[in-house]
Design an enzyme around this catalytic site. Structure first.
Site, PDB file in Angstrom:
ATOM      1  CD  GLU A 131      -7.016  -3.080   8.176  1.00  0.00           C
ATOM      2  OE1 GLU A 131      -6.268  -2.129   8.116  1.00  0.00           O
ATOM      3  OE2 GLU A 131      -6.360  -4.260   8.515  1.00  0.00           O
ATOM      4  CB  CYS A 147      -2.335  -0.089   7.968  1.00  0.00           C
ATOM      5  SG  CYS A 147      -0.879   0.972   8.427  1.00  0.00           S
ATOM      6  CG  ASN A 198      -0.348  -0.107   2.392  1.00  0.00           C
ATOM      7  OD1 ASN A 198       0.710  -0.770   2.706  1.00  0.00           O
ATOM      8  ND2 ASN A 198      -0.941   0.389   3.394  1.00  0.00           N
ATOM      9  CD  GLU A 257       4.576  -1.302  13.506  1.00  0.00           C
ATOM     10  OE1 GLU A 257       3.448  -0.877  13.357  1.00  0.00           O
ATOM     11  OE2 GLU A 257       5.563  -1.221  14.225  1.00  0.00           O
TER      12      GLU A 257
END
Length: 379
Positions: free
Chosen positions: A254, A164, A35, A130
């Protein structure tokens, strides 16, 4: 470095000087996401190199052009025995994870993060993960609603929601929900025009797989804005969804796309019933002028990091640790913490030989009284 000055430890170690030696872990594996493929590859790489490690970095196969650029930069900058860029698909990643590493740094999804953690556990390799999560954006009736709408539209639809730390859903006071929806629509138009599909500022979904995953979330939902999609170039418009069920597809995981569910609450119990349904998120955002309300939210819920009266910007401050908690990640980095992440802190006490206090040695009969006096004195 510093001298010990706490009670018993001082009496035990005197005379001595204490040091912390920061040494590289050794061979580090960095797996970067798609991303933000350039930034999230090179930022940990810079820190790992600065800490003195040998680094193997695998950029995402879903962004081949960026990955080629990264590989070229690395090949002309570093000796191949110092930093190596390894390109390939998930099979290459699996082969890399099957090797023994001294440290693994991974940025990506929760599901893949679990695979990385499992592989690392085979050799007790330390990791930084992460990850992500369903990031709440809580808005009460005291907030500056127009400014909140502007900042939420920016933070949510930046990179078409493929961030995120972007707001995953809005949880807003029922008293101002209708008005706020209209503000959101207005701000979407201000940012991307009446037709975001032709806006030069609105990107596309990374690939067909994710496009299909996201468009499936729109089925059977009440759309307040957007909803248009185009498979030809993986376009999905900035979309607002009204009060989806917590068991719906859009609320199960998500989102990671330009879809923003809007739920409402009437009291603290309503807020708790929604947030507590999910794992600890990577981010949480609060829009309120009520300091007591905001502080209560910050203290009551566990999350990686966040903002009061804004979104996403906490990521930009290199003095703040960036990382998740629980399902949203392990460890934190940015700024000096990035160097520390890739460094083992070796504690050393250098003891002098000119004095050796006999009280620490057995036998201890008759020494306790004097030992207590010594501890009290140095404290």
């Amino acid at each position: 470095m510093g001298k010990t000055n706490d009670g018993f430890a001082f009496s035990l170690n005197f005379p001595s000087t204490d040091y912390i030696y920061k040494e590289p872990y050794g061979k580090v594996l960095i797996i970067a996401p798609w991303n933000y493929p350039y930034q999230l590859a090179l930022c940990p790489l810079i820190a790992a190199v600065a800490a003195g490690n040998q680094v193997f970095i695998k950029p995402s196969e879903l962004t081949p052009n960026t990955s080629k650029i990264i590989a070229k930069i690395i090949s002309v900058t570093f000796d191949k025995n110092h930093v190596t860029c390894v390109q390939g698909n998930h099979e290459v990643a699996e082969k890399l994870l099957s090797q023994r590493w001294d440290y693994i740094f991974f940025t990506g999804s929760v599901s893949v993060g679990k695979i990385v953690a499992k592989a690392a556990a085979e050799n007790l390799t330390p990791v930084t993960l992460e990850l992500g999560g369903k990031n709440p954006c809580i808005i009460d009736e005291t907030s500056n609603l127009k400014l909140a709408a502007k900042r939420i539209v920016w933070g949510k639809f930046l990179n078409a929601g493929q961030t995120c730390i972007a707001p995953d859903y809005i949880l807003i006071s029922q008293k101002v929900k209708s008005y706020f929806v209209e503000l959101l629509k207005s701000e979407i138009a201000n940012a991307y025009g009446d037709n975001p599909e032709i806006s030069p500022d609105f990107p596309r979904i990374i690939n067909e797989k994710n496009w299909k995953r996201l468009t499936a979330m729109l089925e059977k939902e009440t759309l307040l804005a957007g909803g248009k999609s185009n498979k030809t170039d993986f376009y999905i418009a900035p979309t607002l969804i009204d009060s989806p069920s917590l068991d719906s597809l859009v609320m199960k995981e998500e989102i990671f796309g330009p879809i923003l569910p809007i739920l409402s609450y009437e009291n603290d119990v309503d807020i708790r019933n929604v947030i507590s349904k999910y794992e600890k998120p990577l981010s949480l955002f609060i829009f309120s002028k009520n300091k007591v309300f905001a502080q209560k939210i910050i203290q009551e819920y566990s999350f990686g990091g966040g903002c009061l009266n804004d979104t996403v910007i906490h990521f930009s401050n290199n003095r703040l640790p960036f990382g998740g908690v629980g399902n949203s990640g392990i460890g934190a980095y940015h700024g000096k913490r990035s160097f520390d992440t890739f460094s083992h802190q070796k504690a050393i006490v250098k003891k002098g030989n000119w004095l050796d206090i006999p009280m620490r040695y057995a036998p201890y009969k008759g020494k306790l009284k004097n030992l207590k006096r010594l501890v009290k004195w140095v404290s």
